[in-house]
Design an enzyme around this catalytic site. Sequence first.
Site, PDB file in Angstrom:
ATOM      1  N   LYS A  61       0.807  -1.226   0.000  1.00  0.00           N
ATOM      2  CA  LYS A  61       0.000   0.000   0.000  1.00  0.00           C
ATOM      3  C   LYS A  61       0.839   1.274   0.000  1.00  0.00           C
ATOM      4  O   LYS A  61       0.391   2.325  -0.405  1.00  0.00           O
ATOM      5  CB  LYS A  61      -0.944   0.010   1.202  1.00  0.00           C
ATOM      6  CG  LYS A  61      -0.221   0.004   2.546  1.00  0.00           C
ATOM      7  CD  LYS A  61      -1.184  -0.040   3.709  1.00  0.00           C
ATOM      8  CE  LYS A  61      -1.633  -1.417   4.124  1.00  0.00           C
ATOM      9  NZ  LYS A  61      -0.632  -2.407   4.523  1.00  0.00           N
ATOM     10  N   HIS A 190       0.844  -3.466  14.999  1.00  0.00           N
ATOM     11  CA  HIS A 190       1.397  -2.327  14.240  1.00  0.00           C
ATOM     12  C   HIS A 190       1.306  -1.127  15.171  1.00  0.00           C
ATOM     13  O   HIS A 190       0.212  -0.714  15.548  1.00  0.00           O
ATOM     14  CB  HIS A 190       0.599  -2.095  12.955  1.00  0.00           C
ATOM     15  CG  HIS A 190       1.273  -1.136  12.013  1.00  0.00           C
ATOM     16  ND1 HIS A 190       1.697   0.107  12.395  1.00  0.00           N
ATOM     17  CD2 HIS A 190       1.610  -1.257  10.707  1.00  0.00           C
ATOM     18  CE1 HIS A 190       2.264   0.720  11.367  1.00  0.00           C
ATOM     19  NE2 HIS A 190       2.231  -0.091  10.335  1.00  0.00           N
ATOM     20  N   GLU A 265       6.364  -5.694   8.658  1.00  0.00           N
ATOM     21  CA  GLU A 265       5.650  -5.188   7.478  1.00  0.00           C
ATOM     22  C   GLU A 265       6.058  -3.738   7.186  1.00  0.00           C
ATOM     23  O   GLU A 265       5.211  -2.838   7.181  1.00  0.00           O
ATOM     24  CB  GLU A 265       4.139  -5.249   7.714  1.00  0.00           C
ATOM     25  CG  GLU A 265       3.597  -6.633   7.979  1.00  0.00           C
ATOM     26  CD  GLU A 265       2.181  -6.605   8.562  1.00  0.00           C
ATOM     27  OE1 GLU A 265       1.564  -5.511   8.642  1.00  0.00           O
ATOM     28  OE2 GLU A 265       1.699  -7.675   8.954  1.00  0.00           O
TER      29      GLU A 265
END
Length: 427
Positions: A61, A190, A265
């Site tokens: 993204k 996250h 990530e």
Amino acid sequence: MRKIRYNLLERGASVRDVIDSVVARGPHDVPVHILNLDDVVEKHRNWHHQLSRVEPFYAVKCNDDPAILRTLISLGVGFDCASKQEIEKILKLGASPTKIIFAHTAKSMDSIDYAKSCSIDLMTFDGEFELDKIKQLHADALLVLRIRYDSCNAQISLGKKFGCDPDQEAPQLLKYAKTLGLEVVGVSFHVGSGSEDHECFQGAIKCARRLFDFAHTIGYHFHLLDIGGGFPGDHNKPIDSYAKTINLALQRFFPLKLNVRIIAEPGRYYVASAVTLITNVQSKRIVRNSQGDITDIMYYLNDGLFGSFDWLNPRQHPPEIIPGNHQIVRSQTGRFSSTLWGPTCDSTDLICSGMMLEELRIGDFLVFDNMGAYGITLATNFNGFAKPKVLTYISRAAWEKLKLDKHGKSLKRSAPVVASNNWNSAD
Ligand code: PLP
């Protein structure tokens, strides 16, 4: 899928030469992104050097430019995909399904179906309804429980929307997954994108370890920890302190003997500094007070918040200014409080205000670095304005090493770096 066009930088040629060459061609309607793939390669080398235990799964993204994705595939990086379309794109470019985590906790039914059909098994969840859907559509999935653990200083906090409470909800969810017969293999979090707080990783990793221990008591044997994104990626923002905190926390809570696979990530980290934006002044207005003194100069650029600029990333540092064609407007000396507007008719399309700049002239160029994260993927064609044009560069040495493609165009230092008829060269 279209062929990717790489412009090869021969020995001695640099991104600076490319910028000079674009500027030399004069003002242009469409903003230009200079994408430097060597920067991405260097980031990867640094990641390995600093976080050798942590396998990166790049967050698509953040910037889904095919040249970036191809480079990362060649480097052996994995991918965090959030939708069917991202999965489709990365698979078409040659990524292996085993190197993909479907890291969205609220997936559409169609996308779960699609993931199963492509043998993508690793996926996150944070609620019981998601578990019900996965049981129905992909009962063999390998599930990762996403918990909430927020940085106290992030540009974009994600915890309000994603991640279950690690103490109250997580144990219940794990018990529920067990009753459904689903395979949960680990924990993810996250801390928030653009986090300035490296220490929060220590608390998050500790919290994950508690859940590994709990899971063991109900018959699970977790073997995956996903520490998410949230790493800085600008030229002047190293990850050393993040790496130090993470390595120490892993050593303490996930020593090697536990045999836990650690992944992350990162988005911003890999791409922010790889892109330099070249934009130019298309119009301007001078604002004066009742005494006639200049209080502000407003500039209208050919790029803005509907293009390359991240809504949540205020411009604190003045851009580099390169004089353009100066036949149009007079010049003054000194610095003025300045406002930089994007080109659209929306008054929220404001890049920054109150920046002290020398007076700019129509056609002057403004060069912004660190523009690779969450710019092009969020860009729109609002008002009909074109999205930035991406020109992709890589050194011949890196290109040959990565065996990227045969479709390279050689550029030597002495030659014009962007040929005059080359605006569509990346098509
Ligand atoms: N993973 C997930 C699930 C995300 O939502 C994001 C960003 O929003 C990322 C990774 C990438 O984060 P960053 O760019 O801060 O590294």
